[in-house]
Design an enzyme around this catalytic site. Structure first.
Site, PDB file in Angstrom:
ATOM      1  N   ARG A 282      -8.602   2.646  -2.834  1.00  0.00           N
ATOM      2  CA  ARG A 282      -9.947   2.133  -2.577  1.00  0.00           C
ATOM      3  C   ARG A 282     -10.802   3.123  -1.788  1.00  0.00           C
ATOM      4  NH1 ARG A 282     -10.616  -4.099  -1.120  1.00  0.00           N
ATOM      5  NH2 ARG A 282     -12.680  -3.497  -1.888  1.00  0.00           N
TER       6      ARG A 282
ATOM      7  N   CYS B  67     -14.439 -12.726  -0.345  1.00  0.00           N
ATOM      8  CA  CYS B  67     -14.169 -11.304  -0.620  1.00  0.00           C
ATOM      9  C   CYS B  67     -15.280 -10.681  -1.467  1.00  0.00           C
ATOM     10  CB  CYS B  67     -12.852 -11.135  -1.367  1.00  0.00           C
ATOM     11  SG  CYS B  67     -11.420 -11.779  -0.522  1.00  0.00           S
TER      12      CYS B  67
ATOM     13  N   ASP C  66     -11.422  -2.697  -7.538  1.00  0.00           N
ATOM     14  CA  ASP C  66     -11.534  -3.615  -6.392  1.00  0.00           C
ATOM     15  C   ASP C  66     -12.921  -3.619  -5.756  1.00  0.00           C
ATOM     16  OD1 ASP C  66      -9.037  -4.820  -6.374  1.00  0.00           O
ATOM     17  OD2 ASP C  66      -8.131  -3.312  -5.062  1.00  0.00           O
TER      18      ASP C  66
ATOM     19  N   HIS D 128      -6.003 -10.155   4.944  1.00  0.00           N
ATOM     20  CA  HIS D 128      -7.322  -9.926   5.548  1.00  0.00           C
ATOM     21  C   HIS D 128      -7.689 -11.186   6.343  1.00  0.00           C
ATOM     22  CE1 HIS D 128      -8.832  -6.789   2.396  1.00  0.00           C
ATOM     23  NE2 HIS D 128      -8.700  -6.175   3.559  1.00  0.00           N
TER      24      HIS D 128
ATOM     25  N   ARG E 146      -4.248  -4.407   7.397  1.00  0.00           N
ATOM     26  CA  ARG E 146      -5.263  -3.464   6.941  1.00  0.00           C
ATOM     27  C   ARG E 146      -5.976  -2.780   8.130  1.00  0.00           C
ATOM     28  NH1 ARG E 146      -6.476  -4.224   1.398  1.00  0.00           N
ATOM     29  NH2 ARG E 146      -4.545  -4.899   0.413  1.00  0.00           N
TER      30      ARG E 146
END
Ligand code: ARG
Length: 295
Positions: A108, A287, A83, A182, A153
C-alpha cells in the site's frame, strides 16, 4: 401489603434527541479492486472477487451520503493499488490540516504520495509523517481527544507524532485480535461533536467491541466512556463497528442487527449499506470514508 411508591413508578429513559451534521468526505471508487495479497486475516487471494459488484455496492454508499446532504470528494483510483478504496487509511484531517499516512505494508506504500498530492492540491496544510501510521483507520477524533490504535498497523510512536501535529491529547489503545487490526474496526464514533464524557448515561458517544482490546485499554474505554454502546461479538464479526455517523444517521452493515437495535434505543437512526464485496479485502463502510474536517 402495599408496595412502596417508588417501585411502582416505571423508569422511563428517554432516548436523547440527535442532530445530523453535514460532513465532507473523501472516497475512492474501487475500479481496481481485487484481493491479490494478504495483509489482514480477511484477505484470501484464492477467493474470487467481483470488481463490478464492489463498484455497485460502493456507489450505494456514495449515493446515500449525497442524499443525506454530505459533500463527497473523490480521489482518482490508481491501477495496481486495489486497497485504495479504503480512503480512511489515506490520512487524518482536522482543521484543514492533513497528516499523511505511512503504510505498514509495502503493497500500500504507493498510495501515500497520491493522498498527499490530493491534500496539497485541495488546499490542506499537508504534514508528512516520520512514523508508520494508517490515518483514520487508527485515529478517531472524539470531542477534543484523539483515540489512537496500535498493535497491528500504526505504531506507538505515531501516537506521539499525531498528538504533536494536532496539539491534542492522544489516548493510546491496544488492539489484540488480528481480525480487528485497525481501530475503526473496533470502535464507532457516533457523536463526535460532544466532548468526551459529556451527556447523561444514555448519551452513547461511541460504540466499541470490548474483546478487540487488551485489559488496560478496556479499562480506559470504560472510564472515559461509561455511556458507550458495547457491541456483541456477532455484530463485531460482520464489521458492525466499521460505521459512519453524522450524529444522527449511522451507516452500518445490514448484518449488524443487534447494533442497529442498540442504536435505535439511543435515538440514532441506523441505515444499512451492504459492502460484502469490500469485506473480502477486510474493509467496510468507515474504511471507505475519510472525514475532511475543515479549518
Ligand atoms: N485491505 C486493507 C488493508 O488491510 C483494508 C483496510 C481497511 N481499512 C480500515 N480503515 N480499516 O490495509
Amino acid at each position: 401489603m402495599t408496595t412502596p411508591a417508588t417501585s411502582t413508578v416505571p423508569v422511563t429513559t428517554e432516548a436523547p434527541v440527535r442532530t445530523a451534521h453535514r460532513r465532507r468526505y473523501l472516497m475512492c471508487k474501487p475500479e481496481h479492486f481485487t484481493v491479490s495479497y494478504t495483509i489482514n486475516p480477511w484477505m484470501e487471494p484464492a477467493n474470487p472477487t467481483n470488481t463490478a459488484k464492489a463498484v455497485a455496492q460502493w456507489q450505494e454508499l456514495y449515493d446515500l451520503y449525497q442524499k443525506l446532504g454530505h459533500e463527497v470528494e473523490l480521489i482518482e483510483p490508481l491501477p495496481g493499488f486495489p486497497d485504495m478504496v479504503y480512503t480512511a487509511n489515506g490520512g487524518f484531517v482536522i482543521g484543514g490540516r492533513a497528516y499523511v499516512p505511512r503504510f505498514r505494508f509495502e503493497q500500500r506504500g504507493g498510495e501515500a504520495p497520491a493522498f498527499a498530492d490530493w491534500f496539497r492540491s485541495h488546499g490542506f496544510d499537508t504534514v508528512e509523517p516520520r512514523e508508520v501510521n494508517e490515518g483514520e483507520g487508527d485515529f478517531l477524533l472524539v470531542g477534543d481527544v484523539i483515540l489512537a490504535g496500535t498493535g497491528f498497523r500504526s505504531t506507538g510512536d505515531s501516537h506521539r507524532e499525531v498528538g504533536e501535529v494536532f496539539g491534542r491529547e492522544v489516548v493510546s489503545l491496544n488492539l489484540v485480535d488480528p481480525r480487528f487490526y485497525h481501530l475503526d474496526t473496533a470502535i464507532a464514533v457516533l457523536d463526535p461533536v460532544e466532548g468526551v464524557a459529556q451527556g447523561g448515561p444514555e448519551h452513547a458517544t461511541i460504540a466499541y467491541l470490548p474483546h478487540a482490546f487488551d485489559e488496560p485499554s478496556r479499562r480506559i474505554l470504560h472510564e472515559r466512556f461509561p455511556d458507550a454502546i458495547l457491541a456483541s461479538e456477532a455484530d463485531g464479526e460482520v464489521f458492525g463497528m466499521n460505521a459512519a455517523s453524522d450524529g444522527y444517521n449511522v451507516i452500518i452493515s445490514p448484518r449488524a442487527t443487534g447494533f442497529a437495535q442498540q442504536l435505535r434505543e439511543r435515538g440514532y437512526n441506523p441505515i444499512g449499506v451492504d459492502l460484502s464485496e469490500l469485506l473480502l479485502g477486510g474493509g467496510g463502510i468507515k474504511c471507505c470514508t475519510l472525514e475532511l474536517r475543515g479549518a
